[in-house]
Design a protein around this motif. Structure first.
Motif, PDB file in Angstrom:
ATOM      1  N   SER A 160      15.905  10.799  -0.826  1.00 17.97           N
ATOM      2  CA  SER A 160      14.476  11.905   0.718  1.00 17.97           C
ATOM      3  C   SER A 160      13.973  10.208  -0.093  1.00 17.97           C
ATOM      4  O   SER A 160      12.992  10.084   0.509  1.00 17.97           O
ATOM      5  CB  SER A 160      14.531  12.774   0.156  1.00 17.97           C
ATOM      6  OG  SER A 160      14.773  12.452  -0.963  1.00 17.97           O
ATOM      7  N   VAL A 161      13.712  10.220  -1.433  1.00 19.20           N
ATOM      8  CA  VAL A 161      12.223  10.060  -2.634  1.00 19.20           C
ATOM      9  C   VAL A 161      12.689   8.364  -2.277  1.00 19.20           C
ATOM     10  O   VAL A 161      12.032   7.523  -1.983  1.00 19.20           O
ATOM     11  CB  VAL A 161      13.171  10.164  -4.094  1.00 19.20           C
ATOM     12  CG1 VAL A 161      11.623   9.140  -4.529  1.00 19.20           C
ATOM     13  CG2 VAL A 161      11.785  11.546  -4.246  1.00 19.20           C
ATOM     14  N   ALA A 162      13.544   7.810  -1.797  1.00 19.99           N
ATOM     15  CA  ALA A 162      13.679   6.618  -2.247  1.00 19.99           C
ATOM     16  C   ALA A 162      13.662   5.911  -0.283  1.00 19.99           C
ATOM     17  O   ALA A 162      12.747   4.857  -0.625  1.00 19.99           O
ATOM     18  CB  ALA A 162      15.688   5.503  -2.113  1.00 19.99           C
ATOM     19  N   ALA A 163      13.817   6.265   0.020  1.00 21.67           N
ATOM     20  CA  ALA A 163      13.698   6.499   1.715  1.00 21.67           C
ATOM     21  C   ALA A 163      11.570   6.260   2.210  1.00 21.67           C
ATOM     22  O   ALA A 163      11.512   5.570   3.093  1.00 21.67           O
ATOM     23  CB  ALA A 163      14.100   7.310   2.771  1.00 21.67           C
ATOM     24  N   LEU A 164      10.999   6.956   1.777  1.00 22.45           N
ATOM     25  CA  LEU A 164       9.712   7.367   1.060  1.00 22.45           C
ATOM     26  C   LEU A 164       8.572   6.083   0.514  1.00 22.45           C
ATOM     27  O   LEU A 164       7.800   5.774   0.820  1.00 22.45           O
ATOM     28  CB  LEU A 164       9.576   9.140   1.291  1.00 22.45           C
ATOM     29  CG  LEU A 164       8.139   9.453   0.247  1.00 22.45           C
ATOM     30  CD1 LEU A 164       7.525   9.553   2.227  1.00 22.45           C
ATOM     31  CD2 LEU A 164       8.061  10.320   0.074  1.00 22.45           C
ATOM     32  N   THR A 165       9.602   5.835  -0.258  1.00 24.54           N
ATOM     33  CA  THR A 165       8.865   4.803  -1.812  1.00 24.54           C
ATOM     34  C   THR A 165       8.917   3.504  -1.570  1.00 24.54           C
ATOM     35  O   THR A 165       9.738   3.089  -1.288  1.00 24.54           O
ATOM     36  CB  THR A 165       9.158   5.376  -2.986  1.00 24.54           C
ATOM     37  OG1 THR A 165       9.199   6.713  -3.448  1.00 24.54           O
ATOM     38  CG2 THR A 165       8.619   4.830  -4.559  1.00 24.54           C
ATOM     39  N   ARG A 166       7.558   2.975  -1.133  1.00 25.42           N
ATOM     40  CA  ARG A 166       7.613   1.543  -1.658  1.00 25.42           C
ATOM     41  C   ARG A 166       6.514   1.064  -2.746  1.00 25.42           C
ATOM     42  O   ARG A 166       5.346   2.031  -3.762  1.00 25.42           O
ATOM     43  CB  ARG A 166       6.462   0.958  -0.663  1.00 25.42           C
ATOM     44  CG  ARG A 166       7.143   1.207   1.419  1.00 25.42           C
ATOM     45  CD  ARG A 166       8.740   0.421   0.951  1.00 25.42           C
ATOM     46  NE  ARG A 166       8.872   0.537   2.600  1.00 25.42           N
ATOM     47  CZ  ARG A 166       9.578   1.665   2.472  1.00 25.42           C
ATOM     48  NH1 ARG A 166      10.554   2.858   1.440  1.00 25.42           N
ATOM     49  NH2 ARG A 166      10.834   2.289   3.987  1.00 25.42           N
ATOM     50  N   VAL A 167       6.413   0.299  -3.369  1.00 22.54           N
ATOM     51  CA  VAL A 167       6.397  -0.268  -4.431  1.00 22.54           C
ATOM     52  C   VAL A 167       5.981  -1.810  -4.708  1.00 22.54           C
ATOM     53  O   VAL A 167       6.400  -2.231  -4.851  1.00 22.54           O
ATOM     54  CB  VAL A 167       7.471  -0.085  -5.773  1.00 22.54           C
ATOM     55  CG1 VAL A 167       6.922  -0.132  -7.432  1.00 22.54           C
ATOM     56  CG2 VAL A 167       7.978   1.290  -6.035  1.00 22.54           C
ATOM     57  N   CYS A 168       4.522  -1.629  -5.868  1.00 26.38           N
ATOM     58  CA  CYS A 168       3.461  -3.107  -5.617  1.00 26.38           C
ATOM     59  C   CYS A 168       4.129  -2.696  -6.965  1.00 26.38           C
ATOM     60  O   CYS A 168       3.016  -1.891  -7.881  1.00 26.38           O
ATOM     61  CB  CYS A 168       2.569  -2.715  -5.149  1.00 26.38           C
ATOM     62  SG  CYS A 168       1.131  -4.584  -5.450  1.00 26.38           S
TER      63      CYS A 168
END
Length: 193
Positions: free
Chosen positions: A41-49
Motif C-alpha cells: 500500500s505504501v509502495a503504490a502511493l509513494t513517489r520519490v525524488c
C-alpha cells in the motif's frame, strides 16, 4: 478511479563534510527501498525524488516510484554546504511536480521532505529565507520536513529545519529506519494538498 500519490523528496548533502557518511546514506536508501517494497500500500502511493546539494543543488533523480530509487554517487563530494539553493530548488520542483500530478488527475498528498545533512550550512545568513518560502503556511503544497543529522551535527540548525521531526544518527537511529518510519506514518494519513 482517482489514484493517490505521496511525493517524497530526499534531500542529501553531498558536500566534503559528508564524505564519511555517504555510504551510510546509500545504505539508508537501500533499506528504505526495501521497506517500501515490503508494504504494497505504501509502495503504490509513494513517489520519490532525490536532490543532492553542496555549493549548488541539483535533482539527481526526478519523481518516480520508490522501487526505482537509486543510490548517490559517493565518488565525487563537492565543496560548500549551501542550504538555500536546496530549499529554493525544492520549492520549484515540488510546485512543478504537484502541478504535473494533478494534471494527470492524481490526488496528491502533502509532500514530505527528508533532509539529510550534518547541519552545518556555509550560507548561514542566506538559507533561512529560502527555507521560509518552502515552509510558508500559505503555500498549499508546503511539505512536511523531517531532518536527519549525520556525524557531529549542528542540532540547532536541524531543529529549525525539521518541522515535523528530527532524527540523529549519533542516537543510534539509522537513516533508512527514520525515512521508512516517516513515510509509512505519512502514507497512512489522508492529508492532501
Amino acid at each position: 478511479m482517482v489514484s493517490d500519490v505521496l511525493p517524497c523528496y530526499l534531500v542529501c548533502d553531498v558536500s566534503l563534510s559528508m564524505t564519511d557518511h555517504l555510504g551510510e546514506v546509500n545504505a539508508g536508501l537501500r533499506e528504505f527501498r526495501g521497506a517500501v517494497h515490503a508494504d504494497p500500500s505504501v509502495a503504490a502511493l509513494t513517489r520519490v525524488c532525490v536532490v543532492g546539494f553542496a555549493a549548488a543543488a541539483t535533482v539527481l533523480q526526478p519523481l518516480r516510484p520508490a522501487a526505482e530509487l537509486t543510490e548517490l554517487d559517493a565518488s565525487r563530494p563537492r565543496a560548500g554546504t549551501n542550504f538555500g539553493p536546496a530549499f529554493a530548488l525544492l520549492r520549484e520542483t515540488i510546485s512543478d511536480d504537484v502541478r504535473a500530478l494533478e494534471a494527470d488527475r492524481l490526488r496528491v498528498h502533502r509532500p514530505v521532505v527528508f533532509f539529510a545533512s550534518d547541519g552545518r550550512p556555509t550560507d548561514r545568513s542566506a538559507w533561512p529565507a529560502a527555507f521560509a518560502a518552502l515552509a510558508d503556511p500559505d503555500w498549499p503544497s508546503r511539505p512536511t520536513v523531517v531532518a536527519y543529522g549525520l556525524g557531529a551535527v549542528d542540532r540547532d540548525t536541524l531543529d529549525r529545519i525539521g518541522t515535523s521531526r528530527v532524527f540523529l544518527g549519533q542516537d543510534g537511529i539509522r537513516l533508512g529506519t527514520a525515512l521508512a518510519v516517516s513515510m509509512t506514518r505519512t502514507a497512512r494519513r489522508t492529508d492532501r494538498v
